[in-house]
Design an enzyme around this catalytic site. Structure first.
Site, PDB file in Angstrom:
ATOM      1  N   ASP A  19     -59.930  -4.396  27.072  1.00  0.00           N
ATOM      2  CA  ASP A  19     -60.244  -4.658  25.648  1.00  0.00           C
ATOM      3  C   ASP A  19     -61.490  -3.928  25.116  1.00  0.00           C
ATOM      4  O   ASP A  19     -62.314  -4.542  24.418  1.00  0.00           O
ATOM      5  CB  ASP A  19     -60.399  -6.174  25.417  1.00  0.00           C
ATOM      6  CG  ASP A  19     -59.106  -6.940  25.659  1.00  0.00           C
ATOM      7  OD1 ASP A  19     -58.097  -6.318  26.030  1.00  0.00           O
ATOM      8  OD2 ASP A  19     -59.115  -8.174  25.484  1.00  0.00           O
ATOM      9  N   LYS A  30     -51.605  -7.231  24.619  1.00  0.00           N
ATOM     10  CA  LYS A  30     -51.500  -8.657  24.936  1.00  0.00           C
ATOM     11  C   LYS A  30     -51.914  -9.498  23.738  1.00  0.00           C
ATOM     12  O   LYS A  30     -52.687  -9.048  22.889  1.00  0.00           O
ATOM     13  CB  LYS A  30     -52.341  -8.992  26.160  1.00  0.00           C
ATOM     14  CG  LYS A  30     -53.796  -8.645  26.007  1.00  0.00           C
ATOM     15  CD  LYS A  30     -54.551  -8.880  27.300  1.00  0.00           C
ATOM     16  CE  LYS A  30     -56.018  -8.637  27.115  1.00  0.00           C
ATOM     17  NZ  LYS A  30     -56.652  -9.508  26.112  1.00  0.00           N
ATOM     18  N   CYS A  45     -61.524 -12.267  28.916  1.00  0.00           N
ATOM     19  CA  CYS A  45     -60.396 -11.433  29.337  1.00  0.00           C
ATOM     20  C   CYS A  45     -60.625 -10.756  30.687  1.00  0.00           C
ATOM     21  O   CYS A  45     -59.678 -10.616  31.475  1.00  0.00           O
ATOM     22  CB  CYS A  45     -60.053 -10.441  28.237  1.00  0.00           C
ATOM     23  SG  CYS A  45     -59.349 -11.303  26.800  1.00  0.00           S
TER      24      CYS A  45
HETATM   25  C1  VGL Z   1     -61.073 -11.851  24.153  1.00  0.00           C
HETATM   26  C2  VGL Z   1     -61.402 -13.773  22.946  1.00  0.00           C
HETATM   27  C3  VGL Z   1     -60.263 -13.540  22.215  1.00  0.00           C
HETATM   28  C4  VGL Z   1     -61.560 -10.929  25.218  1.00  0.00           C
HETATM   29  C5  VGL Z   1     -59.915 -11.605  23.434  1.00  0.00           C
HETATM   30  O1  VGL Z   1     -61.197  -9.739  25.208  1.00  0.00           O
HETATM   31  O2  VGL Z   1     -62.333 -11.388  26.100  1.00  0.00           O
HETATM   32  N1  VGL Z   1     -61.797 -12.941  23.910  1.00  0.00           N
HETATM   33  N2  VGL Z   1     -59.521 -12.444  22.464  1.00  0.00           N
END
Ligand code: VGL
Ligand code: ZN
Length: 211
Positions: free
Chosen positions: A22, A120, A165
């Site tokens: 991410d 995702k 994540c």
């Molecule tokens: C994430 C919160 C919501 C992350 C993704 O990448 O850690 N955290 N969506």
């Protein structure tokens, strides 16, 4: 002959993959769900990418009105929780909406060598922190099968956010039988109610190598 008998380093590491979690604009300063110092790790992540024989990226990828957005739940605010059929879900500001600039990778991320991008959180009704399973811990993303079929046996993780994540991906990687490392210097955390310390301990206890 001599060369064939002495494969280079990248070939020797061919059963290893780097999973970059991410590294998107919305998780960097100025983004909708900014992680403190999220952009500082880009150089370290790029060095890991350059040194890795196989690179997989994940991309948080939510439809508008996603159930993890506080705005989807009247009266709820970001960072509160809500009970979902699959368990407790933390609510977030709207982030990483499919096709938005916030969902794009950080502009300095060297993403071109990635062999796979796992998206995702694309189902409205369920969030997905882990690169391997959605938040019901049962619905697979397909990543474990992909890695196995590619002959990958060990994975190294980095990216955002350490305590969400990255951590859930690392825990699932170990559970799926991959030798698993997390490069903490190439991660940054959100740290909600002590989540950074708690998830770091959980990773260590599960057998994740913390580098
Ligand atoms: C994430 C919160 C919501 C992350 C993704 O990448 O850690 N955290 N969506
Ligand atoms: Zn998300």
């Amino acid at each position: 002959m001599a060369d064939a008998a002495r494969p280079d380093l990248r070939e020797a590491m061919a059963d290893e993959a780097l999973i970059v979690i991410d590294m998107q604009n919305d998780f960097c300063p100025g983004g909708a769900l900014a992680v403190e110092g999220g952009d500082e790790i880009v150089p370290a992540v790029n060095r890991l990418i350059d040194a890795s024989p196989h690179v997989v990226l994940t991309q948080d990828w939510h439809p508008a009105g996603h159930s993890s957005f506080a705005s989807t739940h009247p009266g709820k605010a970001p960072f509160q929780t809500v009970a979902m059929p699959y368990g407790e879900q933390t609510l977030w500001p709207e982030h990483c909406v499919q096709g938005s600039a916030g969902a794009d990778f950080h502009p300095s991320l060297r993403w071109t060598s990635a062999e796979l991008v796992i998206r995702k959180g694309f189902r409205r009704e369920i969030d997905s922190y882990s690169a391997f399973f959605e938040n019901d811990h049962r619905t697979p993303t397909g990543l474990a099968g992909y890695l196995r079929e590619r002959g990958i046996r060990s994975v190294t993780l980095c990216g955002l956010a350490t305590d969400f994540c990255v951590a859930f991906s690392a825990l699932d990687a170990v559970a799926k039988g991959f030798s698993t490392s997390v490069v903490l210097g190439a991660c940054r955390g959100i740290d909600l109610n002590g989540s950074l310390a708690a998830m770091t301990l959980r990773m260590r206890d599960a057998g994740v190598r913390l580098i």
